[in-house]
Design an enzyme around this catalytic site. Structure first.
Site, PDB file in Angstrom:
ATOM      1  N   GLY A   1       1.969   1.936  10.826  1.00 12.83           N
ATOM      2  CA  GLY A   1       2.902   3.198  10.653  1.00 12.83           C
ATOM      3  C   GLY A   1       3.449   3.578  11.954  1.00 12.83           C
ATOM      4  O   GLY A   1       4.095   4.525  12.142  1.00 12.83           O
TER       5      GLY A   1
ATOM      6  N   GLU B   1      -7.156   4.962   7.694  1.00 14.54           N
ATOM      7  CA  GLU B   1      -6.609   6.228   7.218  1.00 14.54           C
ATOM      8  C   GLU B   1      -8.007   6.794   6.578  1.00 14.54           C
ATOM      9  O   GLU B   1      -8.381   8.051   6.778  1.00 14.54           O
ATOM     10  CB  GLU B   1      -5.497   6.298   6.409  1.00 14.54           C
ATOM     11  CG  GLU B   1      -4.314   5.905   7.227  1.00 14.54           C
ATOM     12  CD  GLU B   1      -3.164   5.528   6.608  1.00 14.54           C
ATOM     13  OE1 GLU B   1      -2.972   5.762   5.203  1.00 14.54           O
ATOM     14  OE2 GLU B   1      -2.291   4.874   7.307  1.00 14.54           O
TER      15      GLU B   1
ATOM     16  N   HIS C   1      -9.858   1.583   4.340  1.00 15.64           N
ATOM     17  CA  HIS C   1      -8.462   1.610   4.965  1.00 15.64           C
ATOM     18  C   HIS C   1      -8.762   2.491   6.180  1.00 15.64           C
ATOM     19  O   HIS C   1      -9.431   3.263   6.197  1.00 15.64           O
ATOM     20  CB  HIS C   1      -7.485   2.266   4.209  1.00 15.64           C
ATOM     21  CG  HIS C   1      -6.015   1.839   4.760  1.00 15.64           C
ATOM     22  ND1 HIS C   1      -5.589   3.076   5.645  1.00 15.64           N
ATOM     23  CD2 HIS C   1      -5.220   1.050   4.637  1.00 15.64           C
ATOM     24  CE1 HIS C   1      -4.627   2.547   6.118  1.00 15.64           C
ATOM     25  NE2 HIS C   1      -4.246   1.528   5.536  1.00 15.64           N
TER      26      HIS C   1
ATOM     27  N   SER D   1       2.711  -2.284  10.282  1.00 14.31           N
ATOM     28  CA  SER D   1       4.294  -2.359  10.726  1.00 14.31           C
ATOM     29  C   SER D   1       4.742  -3.975   9.955  1.00 14.31           C
ATOM     30  O   SER D   1       5.683  -4.319  10.501  1.00 14.31           O
ATOM     31  CB  SER D   1       4.603  -2.114  11.836  1.00 14.31           C
ATOM     32  OG  SER D   1       4.395  -0.625  11.949  1.00 14.31           O
TER      33      SER D   1
ATOM     34  N   ASN E   1       0.741  -1.232  -0.119  1.00 13.29           N
ATOM     35  CA  ASN E   1      -0.015   0.121   0.127  1.00 13.29           C
ATOM     36  C   ASN E   1       1.002   1.313   0.133  1.00 13.29           C
ATOM     37  O   ASN E   1       1.448   1.478   1.086  1.00 13.29           O
ATOM     38  CB  ASN E   1      -1.004  -0.070   1.232  1.00 13.29           C
ATOM     39  CG  ASN E   1      -1.714   1.229   1.283  1.00 13.29           C
ATOM     40  OD1 ASN E   1      -1.760   2.047   0.470  1.00 13.29           O
ATOM     41  ND2 ASN E   1      -2.438   1.313   2.334  1.00 13.29           N
ATOM     42  N   TRP E   2       0.909   1.901  -1.275  1.00 12.71           N
ATOM     43  CA  TRP E   2       1.914   3.118  -1.379  1.00 12.71           C
ATOM     44  C   TRP E   2       1.335   4.305  -0.648  1.00 12.71           C
ATOM     45  O   TRP E   2       2.048   5.424  -0.560  1.00 12.71           O
ATOM     46  CB  TRP E   2       2.236   3.314  -2.659  1.00 12.71           C
ATOM     47  CG  TRP E   2       3.225   2.302  -3.192  1.00 12.71           C
ATOM     48  CD1 TRP E   2       3.570   1.182  -2.738  1.00 12.71           C
ATOM     49  CD2 TRP E   2       3.773   2.507  -4.672  1.00 12.71           C
ATOM     50  NE1 TRP E   2       4.615   0.444  -3.482  1.00 12.71           N
ATOM     51  CE2 TRP E   2       4.630   1.202  -4.757  1.00 12.71           C
ATOM     52  CE3 TRP E   2       3.714   3.380  -5.608  1.00 12.71           C
ATOM     53  CZ2 TRP E   2       5.522   0.709  -5.885  1.00 12.71           C
ATOM     54  CZ3 TRP E   2       4.643   2.993  -6.783  1.00 12.71           C
ATOM     55  CH2 TRP E   2       5.420   1.741  -6.934  1.00 12.71           C
ATOM     56  N   LYS E   3       0.167   4.329  -0.280  1.00 16.25           N
ATOM     57  CA  LYS E   3      -0.478   5.585   0.191  1.00 16.25           C
ATOM     58  C   LYS E   3      -0.342   6.638  -0.776  1.00 16.25           C
ATOM     59  O   LYS E   3      -0.182   6.398  -1.852  1.00 16.25           O
ATOM     60  CB  LYS E   3      -0.184   5.557   1.523  1.00 16.25           C
ATOM     61  CG  LYS E   3      -0.274   4.113   2.453  1.00 16.25           C
ATOM     62  CD  LYS E   3       0.002   4.549   4.131  1.00 16.25           C
ATOM     63  CE  LYS E   3      -0.215   3.153   4.556  1.00 16.25           C
ATOM     64  NZ  LYS E   3      -0.152   3.401   6.240  1.00 16.25           N
TER      65      LYS E   3
ATOM     66  N   GLY F   1       2.516  -1.276   4.350  1.00 16.05           N
ATOM     67  CA  GLY F   1       2.513   0.073   4.086  1.00 16.05           C
ATOM     68  C   GLY F   1       4.126   0.542   3.906  1.00 16.05           C
ATOM     69  O   GLY F   1       4.558   0.431   2.832  1.00 16.05           O
ATOM     70  N   GLY F   2       4.759   1.104   4.883  1.00 17.52           N
ATOM     71  CA  GLY F   2       5.970   1.637   4.888  1.00 17.52           C
ATOM     72  C   GLY F   2       7.126   0.662   4.092  1.00 17.52           C
ATOM     73  O   GLY F   2       7.921   1.138   3.198  1.00 17.52           O
TER      74      GLY F   2
ATOM     75  N   GLU G   1      -6.204  -4.965  10.038  1.00 16.83           N
ATOM     76  CA  GLU G   1      -5.051  -3.862  10.178  1.00 16.83           C
ATOM     77  C   GLU G   1      -5.324  -3.275  11.636  1.00 16.83           C
ATOM     78  O   GLU G   1      -6.065  -2.248  11.628  1.00 16.83           O
ATOM     79  CB  GLU G   1      -5.154  -2.904   9.165  1.00 16.83           C
ATOM     80  CG  GLU G   1      -4.711  -3.504   7.841  1.00 16.83           C
ATOM     81  CD  GLU G   1      -4.155  -2.247   7.089  1.00 16.83           C
ATOM     82  OE1 GLU G   1      -2.722  -2.559   6.519  1.00 16.83           O
ATOM     83  OE2 GLU G   1      -4.581  -1.397   6.609  1.00 16.83           O
TER      84      GLU G   1
HETATM   85  P1  PGA Z   1       2.476   0.162   7.387  1.00 12.41           P
HETATM   86  O1  PGA Z   1       1.007   0.447   6.889  1.00 12.41           O
HETATM   87  O2  PGA Z   1       2.951  -1.102   6.971  1.00 12.41           O
HETATM   88  O3  PGA Z   1       3.282   1.313   7.223  1.00 12.41           O
HETATM   89  O4  PGA Z   1       2.146   0.079   9.253  1.00 12.41           O
HETATM   90  C1  PGA Z   1      -0.005  -0.735   6.603  1.00 12.41           C
HETATM   91  C2  PGA Z   1      -1.304  -0.221   6.021  1.00 12.41           C
HETATM   92  O5  PGA Z   1      -1.538   0.905   6.426  1.00 12.41           O
HETATM   93  O6  PGA Z   1      -1.933  -0.792   5.111  1.00 12.41           O
END
Ligand code: PGA
Length: 255
Positions: free
Chosen positions: A176, A102, A100, A215, A9-11, A236-237, A170
């Site tokens: 994050g 966010e 998601h 994470s 997930n590149w956001k 994500g990251g 999640e």
């Molecule tokens: P993260 O994000 O791996 O940076 O914690 C995961 C996500 O939001 O899908």
């Protein structure tokens, strides 16, 4: 039986030029292993709208799937700044993240809107990757299972054939933050979700890929994937570095 899915997930990260260099590195690292990887592991990247089409064209040559990060629940109309499912169809995009945390947190998405988005995806041949998960406060007050059940039930109320959806667990407190759920915490949550799915869909619930997100990185993905009910990661990251994401794919495929 279930294939793993390693999904990045590149956001709101990466430009068109970044996509080029990323894909070059990612493909180089995995080189001629794609066929072998495909036996056990699906790979997906969820990228910003403006590079979706380009990503899809590059990635499809390697069997890599590409997803939008959101889709509007309406098909067209006065919704400035939004993108609809028919627009994703237009470019052959077959997956989208839905709900998601966010989006729930910053854009006021609710269990109801997440259900509506799920419906619109399913009606347009798009596989929704439905994200659910508890906050730290909910976990600490012992509400994790209840929150997960409520969130998944909202989706179940609109889904007839569960084989058409992917679920991502999640925990919000792990996204994050560098905090990861332990293998045991994650497996317990995944089991709660699968057991809930089982009540309505029976054996078909065993076919649903349930991903862990929060994470996830090369150092912890192996242990998570060993759990019975964890079928991949929404990353994500760590997905922003091609080498790290490729390493997670390698771990999943046991290369
Ligand atoms: P993260 O994000 O791996 O940076 O914690 C995961 C996500 O939001 O899908």
């Amino acid at each position: 039986m279930r294939k793993n899915l390693i999904a990045g997930n590149w956001k709101m990260n990466n430009t068109s030029a970044d996509l080029d260099s990323y894909m070059t590195e990612f493909v180089n690292v995995l080189s001629d292993s794609f066929k072998k990887i495909d036996e056990s592991t699906d790979i997906l990247i969820s990228v910003p709208y403006l590079i979706l089409d380009k990503a899809n064209k590059i990635a499809s040559a390697y069997g890599i799937k590409v997803a939008a990060q959101n889709v509007n629940e309406h098909l067209s109309g006065a919704y400035t700044g939004e993108v609809s499912a028919p627009m994703l169809n237009d470019f052959g995009i077959e997956y989208s993240l839905v709900g998601h945390s966010e989006r729930r947190q910053y854009f006021n998405e609710t269990n109801q809107s997440v259900a509506a988005k799920t419906v619109v995806c399913l009606n347009h041949g798009i596989t929704p990757i439905v994200c659910i998960g508890e906050s730290l406060e909910e976990r600490e007050s012992g509400k994790t299972d209840a929150v997960l059940v409520e969130q998944i039930q909202a989706v179940m109320s609109v889904v007839e054939d569960v084989k058409n959806i992917i679920v991502a667990y999640e925990p919000v407190w792990a996204i994050g933050t560098g905090l990861t759920a332990t293998n045991e915490q994650a497996e317990l949550a995944h089991k709660v979700i699968r057991d809930e799915l089982k009540k309505k869909y029976g054996e078909d619930s065993d076919k649903v890929q349930i991903l862990y997100g929060g994470s996830a990185k090369p150092a912890n993905i192996g242990g998570l994937l060993e759990q019975d009910n964890i079928d991949g990661g929404l990353v994500g990251g760590a997905s922003l570095k091609a080498a790290d994401f490729a390493e997670m794919v390698r771990i999943s495929a046991k290369l």
